[in-house]
Motif scaffolding. Structure first.
Motif, PDB file in Angstrom:
ATOM      1  N   ASP A  46      39.630  16.443  58.492  1.00  0.00           N
ATOM      2  CA  ASP A  46      40.925  17.117  58.671  1.00  0.00           C
ATOM      3  C   ASP A  46      42.011  16.430  57.849  1.00  0.00           C
ATOM      4  O   ASP A  46      42.861  17.093  57.248  1.00  0.00           O
ATOM      5  CB  ASP A  46      41.323  17.129  60.154  1.00  0.00           C
ATOM      6  CG  ASP A  46      40.431  18.041  60.982  1.00  0.00           C
ATOM      7  OD1 ASP A  46      39.723  18.882  60.387  1.00  0.00           O
ATOM      8  OD2 ASP A  46      40.439  17.905  62.221  1.00  0.00           O
ATOM      9  N   ALA A  47      41.995  15.099  57.835  1.00  0.00           N
ATOM     10  CA  ALA A  47      43.004  14.346  57.083  1.00  0.00           C
ATOM     11  C   ALA A  47      42.884  14.638  55.588  1.00  0.00           C
ATOM     12  O   ALA A  47      43.885  14.830  54.891  1.00  0.00           O
ATOM     13  CB  ALA A  47      42.846  12.851  57.342  1.00  0.00           C
ATOM     14  N   ILE A  48      41.659  14.682  55.091  1.00  0.00           N
ATOM     15  CA  ILE A  48      41.436  14.975  53.672  1.00  0.00           C
ATOM     16  C   ILE A  48      41.904  16.390  53.339  1.00  0.00           C
ATOM     17  O   ILE A  48      42.547  16.629  52.310  1.00  0.00           O
ATOM     18  CB  ILE A  48      39.950  14.804  53.315  1.00  0.00           C
ATOM     19  CG1 ILE A  48      39.545  13.323  53.430  1.00  0.00           C
ATOM     20  CG2 ILE A  48      39.663  15.329  51.917  1.00  0.00           C
ATOM     21  CD1 ILE A  48      38.069  13.077  53.264  1.00  0.00           C
ATOM     22  N   ALA A  49      41.585  17.332  54.240  1.00  0.00           N
ATOM     23  CA  ALA A  49      41.981  18.727  54.011  1.00  0.00           C
ATOM     24  C   ALA A  49      43.504  18.864  53.993  1.00  0.00           C
ATOM     25  O   ALA A  49      44.071  19.581  53.154  1.00  0.00           O
ATOM     26  CB  ALA A  49      41.378  19.624  55.095  1.00  0.00           C
ATOM     27  N   GLN A  72      45.686  16.511  53.224  1.00  0.00           N
ATOM     28  CA  GLN A  72      46.197  15.878  52.008  1.00  0.00           C
ATOM     29  C   GLN A  72      46.041  16.805  50.801  1.00  0.00           C
ATOM     30  O   GLN A  72      46.962  16.943  49.986  1.00  0.00           O
ATOM     31  CB  GLN A  72      45.454  14.568  51.749  1.00  0.00           C
ATOM     32  CG  GLN A  72      45.976  13.809  50.522  1.00  0.00           C
ATOM     33  CD  GLN A  72      45.239  12.502  50.308  1.00  0.00           C
ATOM     34  OE1 GLN A  72      44.327  12.168  51.054  1.00  0.00           O
ATOM     35  NE2 GLN A  72      45.637  11.767  49.296  1.00  0.00           N
ATOM     36  N   LYS A  73      44.872  17.437  50.706  1.00  0.00           N
ATOM     37  CA  LYS A  73      44.643  18.357  49.594  1.00  0.00           C
ATOM     38  C   LYS A  73      45.597  19.552  49.669  1.00  0.00           C
ATOM     39  O   LYS A  73      46.111  20.008  48.639  1.00  0.00           O
ATOM     40  CB  LYS A  73      43.193  18.844  49.613  1.00  0.00           C
ATOM     41  CG  LYS A  73      42.178  17.773  49.213  1.00  0.00           C
ATOM     42  CD  LYS A  73      40.775  18.335  49.186  1.00  0.00           C
ATOM     43  CE  LYS A  73      39.765  17.286  48.719  1.00  0.00           C
ATOM     44  NZ  LYS A  73      38.390  17.818  48.705  1.00  0.00           N
ATOM     45  N   ALA A  74      45.829  20.051  50.884  1.00  0.00           N
ATOM     46  CA  ALA A  74      46.739  21.189  51.049  1.00  0.00           C
ATOM     47  C   ALA A  74      48.164  20.810  50.652  1.00  0.00           C
ATOM     48  O   ALA A  74      48.877  21.589  50.009  1.00  0.00           O
ATOM     49  CB  ALA A  74      46.708  21.678  52.499  1.00  0.00           C
ATOM     50  N   ALA A  75      48.579  19.582  51.038  1.00  0.00           N
ATOM     51  CA  ALA A  75      49.927  19.120  50.687  1.00  0.00           C
ATOM     52  C   ALA A  75      50.068  18.959  49.181  1.00  0.00           C
ATOM     53  O   ALA A  75      51.095  19.337  48.587  1.00  0.00           O
ATOM     54  CB  ALA A  75      50.217  17.796  51.391  1.00  0.00           C
TER      55      ALA A  75
END
Length: 232
Positions: free
Chosen positions: A94-97, A99-102
């Motif tokens: 979730d954290a990686i997702a 970060q990528k979305a941001a």
């Protein structure tokens, strides 16, 4: 139930049988001692086979129940461990997702801003498109600037010119020699966009806009710097 418990239960049962036999012997007047078979039955070597059938079933049931409880506890511990590992992995994913979305949103915002600025620049007039006059009023110079500077940047652009020259395209700083709308020092730097930099406010506006964009990114960024430092 442990083996010690089973054996203890068997010993107690055998002892009870022996005691009953002794009582019967006394009642019948017999003074015979307990047989060796009874003593052997009551010894620590008594096995589950020596326990009556009904009691064997109880002992076996208790042992199976204990085993099932132990297995259930072990299964619960394993399931809990697996659930915690899965939760940690999900949190990391979730954290990686996020970060990528941001990062994607930030990149898209930059691209939109660049596209808007490019479109705005393409819609503005170039200095060479204005007719040359012998003199210009403040209103005429501001009108020229409004047609050359992107609309979203004009107020910031205007603020700087207000502070630098009050829209006087022939303003000269007596101490430094800075010249024109933007107090370029030396004023001859403005010749990079036109040889008529001393007399044509459109040439000065073009130079000033180029300077703000190249040095600060935009007139509003230049104005932010000016507010913090009283120069740009």
């Amino acid at each position: 139930m442990s083996r010690i418990s089973v054996r203890g239960f068997a010993v107690a049962s055998a002892t009870a049988v022996t005691a009953v036999g002794s009582v019967v012997g006394v009642a019948s007047g017999s003074t015979a001692q307990p047989s060796n078979d009874a003593e052997a039955t009551a010894s620590d070597s008594t096995l589950l086979a020596d326990i009556p059938t009904g009691q064997q079933a109880q002992v076996q049931t208790a042992s199976l129940t204990q085993q099932a409880d132990a297995q259930a506890i072990a299964a619960d511990a394993s399931a809990k461990k697996d659930a915690e590992a899965a939760a940690r992995k999900q949190a990391a994913d979730d954290a990686i997702a996020k970060q990528k979305a941001a990062e994607k949103a930030e990149q898209e915002a930059k691209e939109r801003k660049a596209a808007q600025e490019a479109a705005s620049r393409s819609a503005t007039r170039d200095a060479s498109s204005f007719s040359v006059k012998s003199s210009y009023t403040t209103a005429q110079i501001q009108a020229m600037a409004r047609q050359m500077v992107p609309s979203g940047q004009f107020q910031c652009f205007s603020n700087i010119v207000d502070h630098e020259s009050s829209w006087n395209y022939k303003a000269v700083n007596a101490s430094s020699g800075a010249y024109g709308l933007f107090q370029a020092l030396p004023g001859s730097k403005m010749s990079s966009v036109g040889s008529d930099w001393q007399t044509n406010p459109a040439t000065q506006i073009k130079w000033g806009l180029n300077y703000m964009n190249s040095r600060y990114g935009s007139p509003c960024e230049a104005w932010s710097f000016w507010q913090a430092n009283s120069w740009y």
